[in-house]
Design a protein around this motif. Structure first.
Motif, short mmCIF file in Angstrom:
data_model
loop_
_atom_site.label_atom_id
_atom_site.label_comp_id
_atom_site.label_asym_id
_atom_site.label_seq_id
_atom_site.Cartn_x
_atom_site.Cartn_y
_atom_site.Cartn_z
N ARG A 277 36.82 52.73 36.48
CA ARG A 277 36.03 53.61 37.36
C ARG A 277 35.24 52.82 38.40
O ARG A 277 35.20 53.20 39.56
N VAL A 278 34.62 51.76 37.99
CA VAL A 278 33.77 50.98 38.91
C VAL A 278 34.62 50.37 40.02
O VAL A 278 34.33 50.55 41.20
N ILE A 279 35.69 49.67 39.64
CA ILE A 279 36.53 49.04 40.66
C ILE A 279 37.27 50.11 41.46
O ILE A 279 37.49 49.95 42.66
N GLY A 280 37.61 51.22 40.83
CA GLY A 280 38.27 52.32 41.54
C GLY A 280 37.38 52.89 42.63
O GLY A 280 37.83 53.14 43.76
N LEU A 281 36.10 53.08 42.31
CA LEU A 281 35.16 53.56 43.32
C LEU A 281 35.05 52.55 44.46
O LEU A 281 35.07 52.91 45.64
N GLY A 282 34.96 51.28 44.11
CA GLY A 282 34.90 50.23 45.13
C GLY A 282 36.13 50.22 46.01
O GLY A 282 36.04 50.06 47.24
N MET A 283 37.29 50.42 45.39
CA MET A 283 38.53 50.45 46.16
C MET A 283 38.55 51.64 47.12
O MET A 283 38.91 51.50 48.29
N TRP A 284 38.15 52.80 46.63
CA TRP A 284 38.12 53.97 47.51
C TRP A 284 37.13 53.78 48.65
O TRP A 284 37.42 54.15 49.80
N LEU A 285 35.97 53.21 48.36
CA LEU A 285 35.00 52.95 49.43
C LEU A 285 35.59 52.00 50.46
O LEU A 285 35.45 52.21 51.67
N GLY A 286 36.27 50.94 50.00
CA GLY A 286 36.90 49.99 50.91
C GLY A 286 37.99 50.65 51.75
O GLY A 286 38.11 50.38 52.96
N ILE A 287 38.79 51.52 51.14
CA ILE A 287 39.85 52.22 51.87
C ILE A 287 39.24 53.14 52.92
O ILE A 287 39.70 53.16 54.08
N ILE A 288 38.21 53.88 52.56
CA ILE A 288 37.53 54.76 53.52
C ILE A 288 36.95 53.94 54.67
O ILE A 288 37.09 54.30 55.84
N MET A 289 36.31 52.83 54.34
CA MET A 289 35.71 51.99 55.37
C MET A 289 36.76 51.39 56.30
O MET A 289 36.57 51.35 57.52
N SER B 249 28.75 50.14 52.59
CA SER B 249 28.95 48.74 52.19
C SER B 249 28.09 48.35 50.99
O SER B 249 28.51 47.52 50.19
N PHE B 250 26.93 48.95 50.84
CA PHE B 250 26.04 48.58 49.74
C PHE B 250 26.62 48.99 48.39
O PHE B 250 26.76 48.15 47.49
N PRO B 251 27.00 50.28 48.19
CA PRO B 251 27.63 50.60 46.90
C PRO B 251 28.98 49.91 46.72
O PRO B 251 29.35 49.54 45.61
N MET B 252 29.73 49.72 47.82
CA MET B 252 31.03 49.05 47.71
C MET B 252 30.85 47.62 47.21
O MET B 252 31.55 47.19 46.29
N LEU B 253 29.91 46.88 47.78
CA LEU B 253 29.68 45.50 47.33
C LEU B 253 29.22 45.47 45.88
O LEU B 253 29.64 44.61 45.11
N TYR B 254 28.38 46.43 45.48
CA TYR B 254 27.94 46.48 44.09
C TYR B 254 29.13 46.67 43.15
O TYR B 254 29.25 45.98 42.14
N THR B 255 30.02 47.60 43.48
CA THR B 255 31.16 47.86 42.59
C THR B 255 32.07 46.65 42.49
O THR B 255 32.64 46.39 41.42
N MET B 256 32.23 45.91 43.58
CA MET B 256 33.10 44.73 43.54
C MET B 256 32.51 43.65 42.62
O MET B 256 33.24 43.03 41.85
N VAL B 257 31.21 43.47 42.68
CA VAL B 257 30.57 42.47 41.83
C VAL B 257 30.49 42.98 40.39
O VAL B 257 30.77 42.25 39.44
N ALA B 258 30.14 44.25 40.23
CA ALA B 258 29.95 44.80 38.89
C ALA B 258 31.24 44.78 38.08
O ALA B 258 31.20 44.50 36.88
N HIS B 259 32.35 45.06 38.69
CA HIS B 259 33.61 45.12 37.94
C HIS B 259 33.93 43.80 37.25
O HIS B 259 34.30 43.79 36.08
N GLY B 260 33.75 42.72 37.92
CA GLY B 260 34.10 41.44 37.33
C GLY B 260 33.00 40.80 36.51
O GLY B 260 33.27 39.91 35.71
N HIS B 261 31.76 41.26 36.66
CA HIS B 261 30.67 40.53 36.03
C HIS B 261 29.76 41.37 35.13
O HIS B 261 29.04 40.81 34.32
N ILE B 262 29.77 42.68 35.29
CA ILE B 262 28.89 43.50 34.46
C ILE B 262 29.72 44.22 33.39
O ILE B 262 29.23 44.56 32.34
N GLY B 263 30.97 44.46 33.67
CA GLY B 263 31.85 45.10 32.69
C GLY B 263 32.54 46.30 33.29
O GLY B 263 32.10 46.89 34.26
N ALA B 264 33.65 46.65 32.71
CA ALA B 264 34.44 47.78 33.19
C ALA B 264 33.84 49.07 32.65
O ALA B 264 33.29 49.12 31.57
N GLN B 265 33.99 50.11 33.42
CA GLN B 265 33.47 51.44 33.04
C GLN B 265 34.58 52.46 33.13
O GLN B 265 35.42 52.41 33.94
#
Length: 194
Positions: free
Chosen positions: A122-134, A178-194
């Motif tokens: 979910r976290v990386i998916g949200l980041g991917m969608w934000l990146g695609i929209i951007m 960009s702010f939530p997108m950057l968070y999701t990119m960092v969170a996926h690899g370092h905080i854990g998958a959701q």
């Protein structure tokens, strides 16, 4: 030294050679033994570099150029609109494209799970969608309107003003996303998958 540092292409070449040297020094043994791991590492480095280029220019536009342009004397504005902005927009839009392509490449076998927000993605998916929209905003809303606003495409003064406003609104939209997108990119690899 001034000749080397004064040339963007020479500085870029040196930076790439140094990066490749580090790759071979630290991970060269993986090239033959674990090609998939090496390829993912290369894609990740390219993704991060392209993302810094893209988001760095997004922040330049939103922190520097947009707020400063109203204060620039009319006789100096063509220096920005005819030379600086088109060049910055070239790297901006291609940085977005390279970020998107390398990001999709990094997703490997979990692209569908991420884009459908499956458990653990979910976290990386949200980041991917934000990146695609951007990236969509860059190529289909910001750039076409910037071409009108900057006079790359002929238009009357009213059309230029309207295009400039539209480009600014979607640039600010990307700035906000960009702010939530950057968070999701960092969170996926370092905080854990959701």
């Amino acid at each position: 030294m001034a000749k080397i540092f004064g040339s963007l292409s020479q500085s870029l070449s040196i930076g790439i050679v140094l990066m490749v040297a580090l790759i071979f020094a630290f991970h060269g043994s993986l090239i033959g033994s674990d090609t998939a791991l090496w390829t993912m590492g290369f894609l990740r480095a390219a993704h991060v570099w392209a993302g810094i280029l893209w988001i760095g220019l997004l922040y330049y536009f939103n922190f520097v150029q947009i707020p400063t342009m109203p204060q620039v004397p009319a006789e100096l504005k063509p220096g920005v609109t005819k030379f600086i902005a088109p060049r910055a927009l070239l790297f901006f839009r291609h940085g977005s494209l390279l970020t998107l392509i390398t990001g999709l490449g990094l997703s490997g076998g979990y692209l569908v799970q991420a884009l459908t927000f499956s458990e653990g993605f979910r976290v990386i998916g949200l980041g991917m969608w934000l990146g695609i929209i951007m990236a969509f905003n860059v190529w289909f809303l910001i750039w076409p309107n910037q071409k009108i606003a900057l006079g790359i495409v002929d238009a009357d003064a009213d059309a230029k003003a309207k295009a400039a406003k539209t480009a600014m609104i979607f640039s600010r939209t990307n700035f906000i996303l960009s702010f939530p997108m950057l968070y999701t990119m960092v969170a996926h690899g370092h905080i854990g998958a959701q």
